[in-house]
Enzyme design. Structure first.
Site, PDB file in Angstrom:
ATOM      1  N   CYS A  25     -65.349   1.292 -26.538  1.00 37.25           N
ATOM      2  CA  CYS A  25     -66.431   2.344 -25.905  1.00 37.25           C
ATOM      3  C   CYS A  25     -66.378   2.407 -24.415  1.00 37.25           C
ATOM      4  O   CYS A  25     -65.680   1.938 -23.522  1.00 37.25           O
ATOM      5  CB  CYS A  25     -67.243   2.478 -26.715  1.00 37.25           C
ATOM      6  SG  CYS A  25     -68.941   0.371 -26.368  1.00 37.25           S
ATOM      7  N   ARG A  43     -71.700   0.738 -28.747  1.00 35.17           N
ATOM      8  CA  ARG A  43     -70.908   0.797 -30.282  1.00 35.17           C
ATOM      9  C   ARG A  43     -69.907   0.387 -30.669  1.00 35.17           C
ATOM     10  O   ARG A  43     -70.010  -0.015 -31.503  1.00 35.17           O
ATOM     11  CB  ARG A  43     -70.582   2.202 -29.854  1.00 35.17           C
ATOM     12  CG  ARG A  43     -71.387   3.994 -29.465  1.00 35.17           C
ATOM     13  CD  ARG A  43     -71.030   4.705 -29.419  1.00 35.17           C
ATOM     14  NE  ARG A  43     -69.990   4.437 -27.913  1.00 35.17           N
ATOM     15  CZ  ARG A  43     -69.664   5.728 -26.826  1.00 35.17           C
ATOM     16  NH1 ARG A  43     -69.475   7.152 -27.561  1.00 35.17           N
ATOM     17  NH2 ARG A  43     -69.110   5.854 -26.165  1.00 35.17           N
ATOM     18  N   ASP A  52     -72.102   8.399 -28.581  1.00 34.76           N
ATOM     19  CA  ASP A  52     -72.386   7.727 -27.557  1.00 34.76           C
ATOM     20  C   ASP A  52     -74.310   7.447 -27.990  1.00 34.76           C
ATOM     21  O   ASP A  52     -75.208   8.574 -27.615  1.00 34.76           O
ATOM     22  CB  ASP A  52     -72.333   7.834 -25.622  1.00 34.76           C
ATOM     23  CG  ASP A  52     -72.715   7.287 -25.170  1.00 34.76           C
ATOM     24  OD1 ASP A  52     -73.578   6.415 -26.194  1.00 34.76           O
ATOM     25  OD2 ASP A  52     -72.400   6.703 -24.278  1.00 34.76           O
TER      26      ASP A  52
HETATM   27  P1  4NP Z   1     -71.728   2.618 -25.786  1.00 39.98           P
HETATM   28  O1  4NP Z   1     -72.756   3.216 -24.725  1.00 39.98           O
HETATM   29  O2  4NP Z   1     -70.265   3.664 -24.308  1.00 39.98           O
HETATM   30  O3  4NP Z   1     -71.414   2.897 -26.370  1.00 39.98           O
HETATM   31  O4  4NP Z   1     -71.963   0.943 -25.123  1.00 39.98           O
HETATM   32  C1  4NP Z   1     -73.069   3.346 -23.512  1.00 39.98           C
HETATM   33  C2  4NP Z   1     -73.966   1.832 -22.169  1.00 39.98           C
HETATM   34  C3  4NP Z   1     -73.791   2.196 -20.973  1.00 39.98           C
HETATM   35  C4  4NP Z   1     -73.126   3.860 -20.596  1.00 39.98           C
HETATM   36  C5  4NP Z   1     -72.446   4.693 -20.538  1.00 39.98           C
HETATM   37  C6  4NP Z   1     -72.234   3.493 -23.002  1.00 39.98           C
HETATM   38  N1  4NP Z   1     -73.852   4.222 -19.431  1.00 39.98           N
HETATM   39  O5  4NP Z   1     -73.160   5.093 -18.231  1.00 39.98           O
HETATM   40  O6  4NP Z   1     -74.194   2.737 -18.575  1.00 39.98           O
END
Ligand code: 4NP
Length: 160
Positions: A12, A18, A126
């Site tokens: 992800c 995720r 997300d």
């Molecule tokens: P993930 O969610 O891709 O599902 O882990 C996110 C976690 C952090 C960030 C973006 C998406 N961020 O911009 O820090």
């Protein structure tokens, strides 16, 4: 029996919401079926902001409620991942594009929701900037899709 474990990497953006959830769910499924020896499972993010962090507490909490131990530490994709893994399973199209852009063999880069066509969507939304209900929905999608993914990987072993 295959000569070595199948190597599956979940991807992800941040590797804190995720893909750690998908990794944990997939581990639950293989553990329930005594298939741990047949798979090597990992997760990573296309971004590196959370390198070394535990998964988001909301992802860990909803995972724990469902019996999944979400205990990965966040890390960014590295060059080694591209060749090492047999299947790179992305949560959304942006991650998918990023993996292809890094030079991964497109034949092994997939979207997780390919294995959950009834969902009517092809990306795991997300949940990072939303509320806890987003994490409930995220696990509903991931659990259903991981069942389908495992089924395909096992049937590929039988066909090989
Ligand atoms: P993930 O969610 O891709 O599902 O882990 C996110 C976690 C952090 C960030 C973006 C998406 N961020 O911009 O820090």
């Amino acid at each position: 029996m295959p000569s070595r474990p199948q190597r599956v990497l979940f991807v992800c953006l941040g590797n804190i919401c995720r893909s750690p959830a998908a990794e944990a769910v997939f581990r639950t499924l293989i553990s329930e079926r005594d298939l741990e020896e047949r798979f090597e499972v990992d997760s990573a993010g296309t971004g590196g902001w959370h390198e070394g962090d535990r998964a988001d507490p909301r992802s860990r909490a909803e995972g724990a409620r469902r019996g999944h131990a979400v205990d990965s530490m966040a890390r960014q994709i590295r060059d080694h991942d591209l060749d090492h893994h047999d299947m790179i399973v992305c949560m959304d199209r942006e991650n998918h594009q990023a993996m292809i852009g890094l030079g991964t063999d497109p034949g092994k880069v997939r979207l997780l929701l390919e294995w959950h066509s009834e969902s009517g969507i092809d990306e795991v939304p997300d949940p990072y900037y939303g509320g806890e209900d987003g994490f409930v929905r995220m696990y509903d999608l991931i659990e259903a899709a991981c069942e389908g993914l495992l089924g395909e990987l096992l049937s590929a072993e039988t066909d090989a």
